[in-house]
Design a protein around this motif. Sequence first.
Motif, short mmCIF file in Angstrom:
data_model
loop_
_atom_site.label_atom_id
_atom_site.label_comp_id
_atom_site.label_asym_id
_atom_site.label_seq_id
_atom_site.Cartn_x
_atom_site.Cartn_y
_atom_site.Cartn_z
N VAL A 55 12.90 -14.75 4.84
CA VAL A 55 11.54 -14.20 4.91
C VAL A 55 11.29 -13.78 6.36
CG1 VAL A 55 10.46 -16.47 5.28
CG2 VAL A 55 9.13 -14.61 4.26
N MET A 56 10.64 -12.65 6.53
CA MET A 56 10.38 -12.13 7.88
C MET A 56 9.31 -12.97 8.57
SD MET A 56 12.53 -9.73 7.96
CE MET A 56 13.51 -10.44 6.65
N THR A 57 9.58 -13.33 9.81
CA THR A 57 8.61 -14.11 10.59
C THR A 57 7.75 -13.22 11.47
OG1 THR A 57 10.28 -14.46 12.30
CG2 THR A 57 10.04 -16.18 10.61
N ALA A 58 8.08 -11.93 11.52
CA ALA A 58 7.32 -10.93 12.26
C ALA A 58 7.64 -9.58 11.66
CB ALA A 58 7.71 -10.95 13.74
N LYS A 75 10.26 -0.49 8.20
CA LYS A 75 9.99 -1.82 8.74
C LYS A 75 9.86 -2.81 7.60
CE LYS A 75 7.57 -0.33 12.93
NZ LYS A 75 8.73 -0.21 13.73
N LEU A 76 10.14 -4.06 7.90
CA LEU A 76 9.87 -5.15 6.98
C LEU A 76 8.64 -5.87 7.51
CD1 LEU A 76 13.48 -6.54 6.46
CD2 LEU A 76 12.17 -5.14 4.89
N ASP A 77 7.68 -6.13 6.65
CA ASP A 77 6.44 -6.78 7.07
C ASP A 77 6.64 -8.28 7.24
OD1 ASP A 77 4.96 -4.39 6.98
OD2 ASP A 77 4.58 -4.65 4.83
N LYS A 78 5.76 -8.88 8.03
CA LYS A 78 5.76 -10.33 8.15
C LYS A 78 5.55 -10.92 6.76
CE LYS A 78 3.84 -13.80 11.19
NZ LYS A 78 2.93 -14.01 12.31
N MET A 79 6.32 -11.92 6.42
CA MET A 79 6.33 -12.62 5.14
C MET A 79 7.01 -11.83 4.03
SD MET A 79 2.77 -14.68 4.87
CE MET A 79 1.87 -15.16 6.33
N GLU A 80 7.62 -10.69 4.35
CA GLU A 80 8.35 -9.93 3.33
C GLU A 80 9.70 -10.60 3.10
OE1 GLU A 80 9.74 -5.33 2.34
OE2 GLU A 80 8.39 -5.72 4.01
N PHE A 81 10.12 -10.60 1.85
CA PHE A 81 11.37 -11.25 1.45
C PHE A 81 12.54 -10.29 1.60
CE2 PHE A 81 14.59 -12.15 -1.73
CZ PHE A 81 14.88 -13.46 -1.43
N ALA A 82 13.71 -10.85 1.93
CA ALA A 82 14.96 -10.09 1.98
C ALA A 82 16.11 -11.03 1.68
CB ALA A 82 15.15 -9.45 3.35
N ALA A 83 17.22 -10.44 1.26
CA ALA A 83 18.46 -11.21 1.07
C ALA A 83 19.40 -10.83 2.21
CB ALA A 83 19.08 -10.87 -0.27
N ILE A 84 19.89 -11.82 2.93
CA ILE A 84 20.80 -11.59 4.04
C ILE A 84 22.22 -11.57 3.48
CG2 ILE A 84 21.63 -12.42 6.27
CD1 ILE A 84 18.65 -11.46 6.21
N ILE A 85 22.89 -10.43 3.65
CA ILE A 85 24.23 -10.25 3.11
C ILE A 85 25.27 -10.80 4.07
CG2 ILE A 85 25.92 -8.54 2.35
CD1 ILE A 85 23.44 -6.74 1.66
N LYS A 86 25.12 -10.49 5.35
CA LYS A 86 26.04 -11.02 6.36
C LYS A 86 25.37 -10.93 7.72
CE LYS A 86 28.71 -6.79 7.26
NZ LYS A 86 30.06 -6.21 7.27
N THR A 87 25.89 -11.72 8.66
CA THR A 87 25.39 -11.68 10.03
C THR A 87 26.55 -11.34 10.96
OG1 THR A 87 25.72 -14.06 10.29
CG2 THR A 87 23.52 -13.32 9.64
N GLU A 88 26.22 -10.63 12.02
CA GLU A 88 27.17 -10.29 13.07
C GLU A 88 26.45 -10.48 14.40
OE1 GLU A 88 28.87 -6.38 12.65
OE2 GLU A 88 29.70 -6.83 10.68
#
Length: 169
Positions: A55-58, A75-88
């Motif tokens: 969930v976006m914190t900002a 942009k993704l809004d604060k509190m908007e949900f997303a699925a994290i596929i991978k991190t780099e």
Amino acid sequence: LNAMSLGEKVTWLGETVSDSTSGNTTTDYYKVKLSDGQEGWVSEWVVEIDAQPAVMTAETQVFKRPDLITGTKTKLDKMEFAAIIKTEGEWAQFVGSQKKKKGWIKAAGFSTDDVDIAVGLLATKALAEKDSSKMAEKINEILDNNAFQSSVFLNDLEKALLPRMELSE
């Protein structure tokens, strides 16, 4: 038949079937297990395999690739949900709800904490409530729930109540 909530974690059981009965498109379905042990099939556009809920914190800008010069207007809004596929490194590749938004975001802009995800999703529903008394009731339910006391969103929810409290005085 059952329902899943946005942000709910499920286990993919390794089975996939395709359905092409709806004309020219094919839809894949994944066999999943819910946290209570129930098993069933879910459309591929509803879940992201091997992803982590966040969930976006900002408010967070979306980039085409993991570098600062590929910024987009999305942009993704604060509190908007997303699925994290991978991190780099300091970047995360994501897909948004219903797979409408996708790209890269800075890792500092989201939380994968279960409490923050739950509060963010519940708060989004509460803040969308058109009736201000129902909105305040739903926000207070979140604020009064001891399980949610560690969330980064509690101050935001308290601030959302202030204008309503001042109007009623």
